[in-house]
Motif scaffolding. Structure first.
Motif, PDB file in Angstrom:
ATOM      1  N   GLY A   1     -70.997 -16.523  89.280  1.00 31.89           N
ATOM      2  CA  GLY A   1     -69.662 -17.005  88.954  1.00 31.89           C
ATOM      3  C   GLY A   1     -68.720 -15.935  88.451  1.00 31.89           C
ATOM      4  N   LEU A   2     -69.244 -14.907  87.762  1.00 31.05           N
ATOM      5  CA  LEU A   2     -68.372 -13.881  87.189  1.00 31.05           C
ATOM      6  C   LEU A   2     -67.585 -13.133  88.267  1.00 31.05           C
ATOM      7  CD1 LEU A   2     -70.580 -12.330  84.351  1.00 31.05           C
ATOM      8  CD2 LEU A   2     -68.489 -13.666  84.095  1.00 31.05           C
ATOM      9  N   PHE A   3     -68.240 -12.801  89.360  1.00 33.39           N
ATOM     10  CA  PHE A   3     -67.556 -12.068  90.436  1.00 33.39           C
ATOM     11  C   PHE A   3     -66.419 -12.902  91.029  1.00 33.39           C
ATOM     12  CE2 PHE A   3     -67.075 -11.356  94.995  1.00 33.39           C
ATOM     13  CZ  PHE A   3     -66.712 -10.017  95.015  1.00 33.39           C
ATOM     14  N   PHE A   4     -66.722 -14.160  91.375  1.00 27.91           N
ATOM     15  CA  PHE A   4     -65.700 -15.003  91.991  1.00 27.91           C
ATOM     16  C   PHE A   4     -64.643 -15.437  90.981  1.00 27.91           C
ATOM     17  CE2 PHE A   4     -69.440 -15.428  94.717  1.00 27.91           C
ATOM     18  CZ  PHE A   4     -68.878 -15.144  95.950  1.00 27.91           C
ATOM     19  N   MET A   5     -65.029 -15.577  89.717  1.00 25.16           N
ATOM     20  CA  MET A   5     -64.049 -15.889  88.687  1.00 25.16           C
ATOM     21  C   MET A   5     -62.995 -14.787  88.595  1.00 25.16           C
ATOM     22  SD  MET A   5     -64.638 -16.603  84.621  1.00 25.16           S
ATOM     23  CE  MET A   5     -65.135 -14.903  84.326  1.00 25.16           C
TER      24      MET A   5
ATOM     25  N   PRO B   1     -53.008 -20.627  97.887  1.00 22.67           N
ATOM     26  CA  PRO B   1     -53.841 -19.481  98.312  1.00 22.67           C
ATOM     27  C   PRO B   1     -55.193 -19.450  97.624  1.00 22.67           C
ATOM     28  CG  PRO B   1     -52.020 -18.752  96.908  1.00 22.67           C
ATOM     29  CD  PRO B   1     -51.758 -20.178  97.260  1.00 22.67           C
ATOM     30  N   VAL B   2     -55.272 -19.955  96.387  1.00 21.96           N
ATOM     31  CA  VAL B   2     -56.561 -20.006  95.689  1.00 21.96           C
ATOM     32  C   VAL B   2     -57.488 -20.998  96.372  1.00 21.96           C
ATOM     33  CG1 VAL B   2     -57.694 -20.450  93.482  1.00 21.96           C
ATOM     34  CG2 VAL B   2     -55.426 -19.403  93.522  1.00 21.96           C
ATOM     35  N   VAL B   3     -56.933 -22.154  96.775  1.00 19.56           N
ATOM     36  CA  VAL B   3     -57.725 -23.152  97.493  1.00 19.56           C
ATOM     37  C   VAL B   3     -58.223 -22.587  98.819  1.00 19.56           C
ATOM     38  CG1 VAL B   3     -57.607 -25.384  98.676  1.00 19.56           C
ATOM     39  CG2 VAL B   3     -56.619 -25.124  96.402  1.00 19.56           C
ATOM     40  N   THR B   4     -57.375 -21.818  99.506  1.00 23.40           N
ATOM     41  CA  THR B   4     -57.777 -21.196 100.766  1.00 23.40           C
ATOM     42  C   THR B   4     -58.982 -20.285 100.565  1.00 23.40           C
ATOM     43  OG1 THR B   4     -55.486 -21.227 101.537  1.00 23.40           O
ATOM     44  CG2 THR B   4     -57.001 -19.766 102.682  1.00 23.40           C
ATOM     45  N   LEU B   5     -58.877 -19.394  99.592  1.00 20.76           N
ATOM     46  CA  LEU B   5     -59.961 -18.450  99.334  1.00 20.76           C
ATOM     47  C   LEU B   5     -61.211 -19.168  98.852  1.00 20.76           C
ATOM     48  CD1 LEU B   5     -60.835 -15.488  99.172  1.00 20.76           C
ATOM     49  CD2 LEU B   5     -59.988 -15.449  96.819  1.00 20.76           C
ATOM     50  N   ALA B   6     -61.039 -20.144  97.972  1.00 19.22           N
ATOM     51  CA  ALA B   6     -62.194 -20.879  97.444  1.00 19.22           C
ATOM     52  C   ALA B   6     -62.912 -21.637  98.559  1.00 19.22           C
ATOM     53  CB  ALA B   6     -61.751 -21.841  96.352  1.00 19.22           C
ATOM     54  N   GLY B   7     -62.153 -22.218  99.482  1.00 18.71           N
ATOM     55  CA  GLY B   7     -62.769 -22.941 100.583  1.00 18.71           C
ATOM     56  C   GLY B   7     -63.574 -22.042 101.489  1.00 18.71           C
ATOM     57  N   LEU B   8     -63.079 -20.824 101.723  1.00 16.70           N
ATOM     58  CA  LEU B   8     -63.809 -19.873 102.557  1.00 16.70           C
ATOM     59  C   LEU B   8     -65.068 -19.380 101.866  1.00 16.70           C
ATOM     60  CD1 LEU B   8     -60.828 -17.761 103.946  1.00 16.70           C
ATOM     61  CD2 LEU B   8     -62.180 -19.454 105.191  1.00 16.70           C
ATOM     62  N   GLN B   9     -64.993 -19.190 100.550  1.00 16.02           N
ATOM     63  CA  GLN B   9     -66.132 -18.638  99.821  1.00 16.02           C
ATOM     64  C   GLN B   9     -67.171 -19.679  99.452  1.00 16.02           C
ATOM     65  OE1 GLN B   9     -64.239 -16.600  96.539  1.00 16.02           O
ATOM     66  NE2 GLN B   9     -64.085 -14.695  97.691  1.00 16.02           N
ATOM     67  N   ALA B  10     -66.763 -20.950  99.391  1.00 19.18           N
ATOM     68  CA  ALA B  10     -67.708 -21.998  98.994  1.00 19.18           C
ATOM     69  C   ALA B  10     -68.880 -22.086  99.965  1.00 19.18           C
ATOM     70  CB  ALA B  10     -66.987 -23.342  98.902  1.00 19.18           C
ATOM     71  N   GLY B  11     -68.589 -22.008 101.259  1.00 21.62           N
ATOM     72  CA  GLY B  11     -69.663 -22.067 102.240  1.00 21.62           C
ATOM     73  C   GLY B  11     -70.524 -20.830 102.254  1.00 21.62           C
ATOM     74  N   THR B  12     -69.886 -19.665 102.129  1.00 18.99           N
ATOM     75  CA  THR B  12     -70.652 -18.416 102.166  1.00 18.99           C
ATOM     76  C   THR B  12     -71.515 -18.243 100.926  1.00 18.99           C
ATOM     77  OG1 THR B  12     -68.769 -17.227 101.207  1.00 18.99           O
ATOM     78  CG2 THR B  12     -68.919 -17.285 103.585  1.00 18.99           C
ATOM     79  N   LEU B  13     -71.195 -18.938  99.841  1.00 16.35           N
ATOM     80  CA  LEU B  13     -72.008 -18.853  98.636  1.00 16.35           C
ATOM     81  C   LEU B  13     -73.438 -19.302  98.896  1.00 16.35           C
ATOM     82  CD1 LEU B  13     -69.797 -20.106  95.650  1.00 16.35           C
ATOM     83  CD2 LEU B  13     -71.064 -17.968  95.757  1.00 16.35           C
ATOM     84  N   VAL B  14     -73.602 -20.301  99.781  1.00 17.40           N
ATOM     85  CA  VAL B  14     -74.932 -20.864 100.026  1.00 17.40           C
ATOM     86  C   VAL B  14     -75.872 -19.814 100.598  1.00 17.40           C
ATOM     87  CG1 VAL B  14     -76.209 -22.620 101.302  1.00 17.40           C
ATOM     88  CG2 VAL B  14     -73.961 -23.146 100.359  1.00 17.40           C
ATOM     89  N   GLY B  15     -75.384 -19.059 101.571  1.00 15.26           N
ATOM     90  CA  GLY B  15     -76.215 -18.022 102.167  1.00 15.26           C
ATOM     91  C   GLY B  15     -76.069 -16.674 101.503  1.00 15.26           C
ATOM     92  N   GLY B  16     -75.105 -16.557 100.594  1.00 14.40           N
ATOM     93  CA  GLY B  16     -74.848 -15.269  99.969  1.00 14.40           C
ATOM     94  C   GLY B  16     -75.529 -15.066  98.636  1.00 14.40           C
TER      95      GLY B  16
ATOM     96  N   VAL C   1     -78.399 -21.482 110.826  1.00 13.27           N
ATOM     97  CA  VAL C   1     -77.739 -22.686 111.342  1.00 13.27           C
ATOM     98  C   VAL C   1     -77.220 -23.540 110.195  1.00 13.27           C
ATOM     99  CG1 VAL C   1     -78.126 -24.870 112.550  1.00 13.27           C
ATOM    100  CG2 VAL C   1     -79.000 -22.751 113.516  1.00 13.27           C
ATOM    101  N   VAL C   2     -78.048 -23.745 109.183  1.00 16.66           N
ATOM    102  CA  VAL C   2     -77.638 -24.568 108.039  1.00 16.66           C
ATOM    103  C   VAL C   2     -76.469 -23.920 107.297  1.00 16.66           C
ATOM    104  CG1 VAL C   2     -78.382 -25.457 105.797  1.00 16.66           C
ATOM    105  CG2 VAL C   2     -79.896 -25.644 107.765  1.00 16.66           C
ATOM    106  N   CYS C   3     -76.547 -22.612 107.069  1.00 18.24           N
ATOM    107  CA  CYS C   3     -75.459 -21.918 106.366  1.00 18.24           C
ATOM    108  C   CYS C   3     -74.173 -21.960 107.178  1.00 18.24           C
ATOM    109  CB  CYS C   3     -75.866 -20.464 106.089  1.00 18.24           C
ATOM    110  SG  CYS C   3     -77.189 -20.283 104.880  1.00 18.24           S
ATOM    111  N   SER C   4     -74.262 -21.772 108.487  1.00 23.51           N
ATOM    112  CA  SER C   4     -73.075 -21.830 109.339  1.00 23.51           C
ATOM    113  C   SER C   4     -72.461 -23.222 109.321  1.00 23.51           C
ATOM    114  CB  SER C   4     -73.437 -21.439 110.776  1.00 23.51           C
ATOM    115  OG  SER C   4     -73.967 -20.133 110.839  1.00 23.51           O
ATOM    116  N   ALA C   5     -73.301 -24.244 109.393  1.00 21.87           N
ATOM    117  CA  ALA C   5     -72.795 -25.614 109.356  1.00 21.87           C
ATOM    118  C   ALA C   5     -72.091 -25.909 108.034  1.00 21.87           C
ATOM    119  CB  ALA C   5     -73.945 -26.600 109.581  1.00 21.87           C
ATOM    120  N   MET C   6     -72.609 -25.389 106.945  1.00 22.42           N
ATOM    121  CA  MET C   6     -71.993 -25.627 105.643  1.00 22.42           C
ATOM    122  C   MET C   6     -70.669 -24.884 105.515  1.00 22.42           C
ATOM    123  SD  MET C   6     -75.161 -25.895 102.988  1.00 22.42           S
ATOM    124  CE  MET C   6     -74.130 -26.765 101.844  1.00 22.42           C
ATOM    125  N   VAL C   7     -70.581 -23.697 106.092  1.00 22.21           N
ATOM    126  CA  VAL C   7     -69.307 -22.971 106.084  1.00 22.21           C
ATOM    127  C   VAL C   7     -68.243 -23.764 106.837  1.00 22.21           C
ATOM    128  CG1 VAL C   7     -68.112 -20.914 106.924  1.00 22.21           C
ATOM    129  CG2 VAL C   7     -70.329 -20.696 105.800  1.00 22.21           C
TER     130      VAL C   7
END
Length: 323
Positions: A197-201, A246-261, A295-301
């Protein structure tokens, strides 16, 4: 809205199939042979045994045939069989997915809530010591590698102060149930979730501050001040709401990548999630399991991107749904 969602889902399926094909060939291009890895672990490295393993798991077939069979299975929601774990890939992923969703969901909530809060405070007191302190802290957390933060957190809060557990999902052998089990899992969750959370915060704080300062200069904010509205009301109702897009845009893109990241964090803290499962599958050349995680990570993104578009509408009703 229903038409918009249906069109987005259809496009997402096409994108997902394209990603499946791309990942299939990229993994096959990587060096290493799963049959050789399994033969080495079994202590039998002769060519006959390796050939038998390749035939058993279909690795001796031409790549186009393997791809056809795999895509056919994906279309029927079958992610294949893990030849290394001797279990269906879907079961392996479903067993690990709740832990990853808990970790990344908590980290995402922490980063978004505190990022917006500190970003709004920095914009509200722009040019003061509070703004400087928040900006410097955000830059530090943004530039610091996650693995170093994780190791220092373990050293400080687990080894030195003995406040929090350093690894795992729960206390092994404790047998906690009910509320005691929830509190035990929560204690194990604090360090890894805060580390991510610290990095994304820091990212959300910087973007919120910049966006709010930009909105502050717009004409409708000047009009609100001319009407005599208090500065607190202007910042909360007018500036922050418009600055959140713009925060919602970035958060939406990062929310999915968090699962595999979360591979690194799950590995450091021995958190039993799919990030660590993906790392283990890569070392073992378990193609089906690795592809299943992708596949699961891509679907979640793709799913989080759709949710982001829907959240846009609630943040700013002026935005209309369009295909």
């Amino acid at each position: 809205m229903i038409s918009f969602i249906a069109q987005r889902i259809a496009k997402a399926v096409i994108v997902l199939l394209a990603l499946v094909v791309l990942n299939f060939f990229l993994i096959r291009m990587a060096p290493g042979d799963p049959a050789v890895v399994m033969a080495g672990e079994a202590g039998a490295g002769d060519q006959l045994f390796i050939a038998q393993l390749r035939e058993k798991f279909g690795l001796d077939r031409p790549l186009p045939v393997q791809l056809f069979l795999y895509v056919k299975g994906i279309l029927s929601l079958d992610l294949g069989f893990s030849f290394r774990q001797q279990m269906p890939v879907s079961k392996l992923i479903l067993d690990r997915l709740p832990a990853t969703l808990l970790l990344t969901g908590t980290a995402f909530a922490i980063s978004l809530a505190f990022g917006i809060l500190f970003g709004a405070l920095a914009a509200r007191f722009a040019g003061t010591w509070a703004d400087t302190a928040i900006t410097i802290a955000a830059l530090i957390f943004y530039a610091t590698p996650l693995f170093w933060v994780a190791l220092m957190a373990i050293l400080l809060f687990s080894v030195t102060m003995d406040w929090l557990p350093s690894f795992g999902y729960e206390t092994v052998g404790a047998g906690y149930t009910g509320l005691a089990h929830v509190l035990d899992v929560a204690a194990h969750l604090i360090l890894p979730a805060t580390t991510i959370g610290l990095f994304f915060m820091a990212t959300y704080a910087r973007m919120t501050r910049a966006s709010m300062l930009e909105v502050n200069r717009l004409d409708f904010v000047k009009t609100a001040r001319a009407k005599g509205l208090s500065d607190a009301v202007i910042q909360r109702r007018h500036v922050l709401r418009n600055a959140l897009l713009p925060v919602v845009t970035l958060a939406g893109l990062q929310a999915g990548t968090l699962v595999g990241g979360a591979v690194l964090t799950e590995t450091v803290f021995a958190w039993p999630g799919i990030g660590r499962l993906m790392y283990e599958a890569l070392l073992q050349r378990d193609y089906n399991l690795l592809l299943g995680v992708f596949v699961v990570c891509s679907a979640m993104v793709l799913a989080f991107n759709l949710i982001t578009d829907l959240v846009y509408r609630s943040v700013d009703p002026r935005i209309e749904f369009a295909s």
